[in-house]
Design a protein around this motif. Structure first.
Motif, PDB file in Angstrom:
ATOM      1  N   TRP A 275       3.244  10.673  -8.728  1.00 53.34           N
ATOM      2  CA  TRP A 275       1.929  10.487  -9.346  1.00 53.34           C
ATOM      3  C   TRP A 275       1.987  11.099 -10.747  1.00 53.34           C
ATOM      4  CZ3 TRP A 275       2.844  10.772  -4.316  1.00 53.34           C
ATOM      5  CH2 TRP A 275       2.086   9.988  -3.430  1.00 53.34           C
TER       6      TRP A 275
ATOM      7  N   ASP B 171      -4.101   7.405  -1.495  1.00 55.95           N
ATOM      8  CA  ASP B 171      -3.916   7.946  -2.844  1.00 55.95           C
ATOM      9  C   ASP B 171      -2.765   7.162  -3.478  1.00 55.95           C
ATOM     10  OD1 ASP B 171      -3.936   9.405  -5.144  1.00 55.95           O
ATOM     11  OD2 ASP B 171      -3.157  11.259  -4.260  1.00 55.95           O
ATOM     12  N   ARG B 172      -3.118   6.094  -4.176  1.00 54.15           N
ATOM     13  CA  ARG B 172      -2.119   5.169  -4.713  1.00 54.15           C
ATOM     14  C   ARG B 172      -1.200   5.870  -5.706  1.00 54.15           C
ATOM     15  NH1 ARG B 172      -0.501   0.455  -2.409  1.00 54.15           N
ATOM     16  NH2 ARG B 172       0.497  -0.911  -3.941  1.00 54.15           N
TER      17      ARG B 172
ATOM     18  N   LEU C  74       6.430  -0.630  -6.608  1.00 49.94           N
ATOM     19  CA  LEU C  74       5.703  -0.233  -5.396  1.00 49.94           C
ATOM     20  C   LEU C  74       5.628  -1.380  -4.390  1.00 49.94           C
ATOM     21  CD1 LEU C  74       2.741   1.828  -6.954  1.00 49.94           C
ATOM     22  CD2 LEU C  74       4.861   2.687  -5.932  1.00 49.94           C
TER      23      LEU C  74
ATOM     24  N   LEU D  87      -0.738   4.437   1.700  1.00 50.24           N
ATOM     25  CA  LEU D  87      -0.656   4.400   0.237  1.00 50.24           C
ATOM     26  C   LEU D  87      -2.032   4.198  -0.383  1.00 50.24           C
ATOM     27  CD1 LEU D  87       2.563   2.221  -0.336  1.00 50.24           C
ATOM     28  CD2 LEU D  87       2.337   4.713  -0.508  1.00 50.24           C
ATOM     29  N   ASP D  88      -2.902   3.527   0.357  1.00 49.19           N
ATOM     30  CA  ASP D  88      -4.249   3.296  -0.161  1.00 49.19           C
ATOM     31  C   ASP D  88      -5.071   4.587  -0.217  1.00 49.19           C
ATOM     32  OD1 ASP D  88      -3.716   0.602  -0.419  1.00 49.19           O
ATOM     33  OD2 ASP D  88      -4.424   0.123   1.606  1.00 49.19           O
TER      34      ASP D  88
END
Length: 287
Positions: free
Chosen positions: A242, A278-279, A231, A275-276
């Motif tokens: 995910w 929903d990592r 990542l 991205l923060d």
């Protein structure tokens, strides 16, 4: 004639007369006694007659027994009536308690429904505001892409925008990113494959198809369709997932600048997020 024929003492006439008189006297005395007893009898029997009076006692007892039976019957009726009233009161109390509990339950259900409706309305209002903002951003992005495309076709030497989201985008990656961004604001529908409604893997598959790449349909297969990358070293066009590789439950497309585009859920639809927000768990590179 016998020589004793004229002897008067042989017949004893006086003795007979005396016996007869005695008998008569005795008889007379006896009768006199009976007469006296008879005369005295009524005077002595009167108290006995006045004391016994059996018919009078029997009639009074029957009346008392009848009254007692009537009173007992009345008491029984009163007790039965009281029991019926008590049973009716208890039934009414139970019915009232049940009705109260039902009213409380309905009131709680109504309050929950109102709270849910309010929360839904607030969520819809928020989603609508986000959708308007996303559509405005999408319009601006399309305008920029159109301007860039026009400059390239005319042979202009003007360079592409130097924003971090597009600085490293070229070739097939540019096509994938442009398509993904163009769908921001579309609805999310499970199993959706476009053109105006998507699920997560349907959007990724359609975006890669613009670059001539045919990806598997589901997110589990897409999470292993290329080379696993960190990542920290993402490039525009990489597939984010995910969950575990091979068992992913959600996928999206990295568009650069620390952001991704994905068909998230029915509440948000297709969005562009940091991205923060929903990592993701991991990423694969197909290009």
């Amino acid at each position: 004639m016998s020589h004793t024929a004229h002897i008067p003492s042989h017949r004893k006439p006086r003795q007979r007369a005396s016996k007869s008189a005695l008998r008569a006297g005795v008889a007379g005395g006896f009768l006199s006694t009976i007469a006296v007893a008879g005369a005295a009898g009524p005077a002595q029997a009167e108290p006995v007659t006045q004391t016994i009076e059996m018919p009078t006692i029997t009639d009074g007892l029957a009346t008392a027994v009848a009254a007692s039976a009537q009173a007992t019957q009345q008491v029984a009726l009163d007790l039965e009536t009281q029991a019926s009233e008590d049973a009716a009161a208890e039934k009414a109390a139970k019915t009232a308690k049940k009705a109260h509990a039902e009213a409380v339950r309905k009131d709680e259900a109504r309050k929950k429904a109102e709270a849910a409706a309010k929360a839904k309305a607030e969520a819809e209002a928020e989603a609508e505001a986000e959708e308007r903002a996303e559509r405005a951003s999408r319009t601006a992005e399309r305008t920029t892409l159109s301007a860039s495309s026009g400059s390239s076709d005319s042979g202009s030497s003007a360079s592409a925008p130097s924003s971090s989201s597009s600085a490293n985008v070229s070739g097939s990656a540019a096509s994938i990113v442009a398509f993904a961004k163009a769908q921001v604001g579309d609805a999310y529908v499970s199993g959706g494959t476009g053109p105006n409604a998507w699920d997560c893997s349907g959007l990724v598959q359609a975006a890669y198809r613009t670059a001539g790449i045919d990806l598997p349909r589901v997110s589990q297969s897409q999470s292993t369709a290329g080379t696993q990358v960190s990542l920290d070293s993402l490039q525009p066009g990489d597939i984010l997932y995910w969950g575990g590789a091979g068992s992913a439950y959600h996928v999206a497309i990295y568009v650069g600048g620390g952001e991704f585009v994905g068909a998230q859920n029915s509440s948000t639809g297709t969005v562009q997020r940091s991205l923060d927000y929903d990592r993701p768990t991991g990423a694969v590179r197909v290009l």
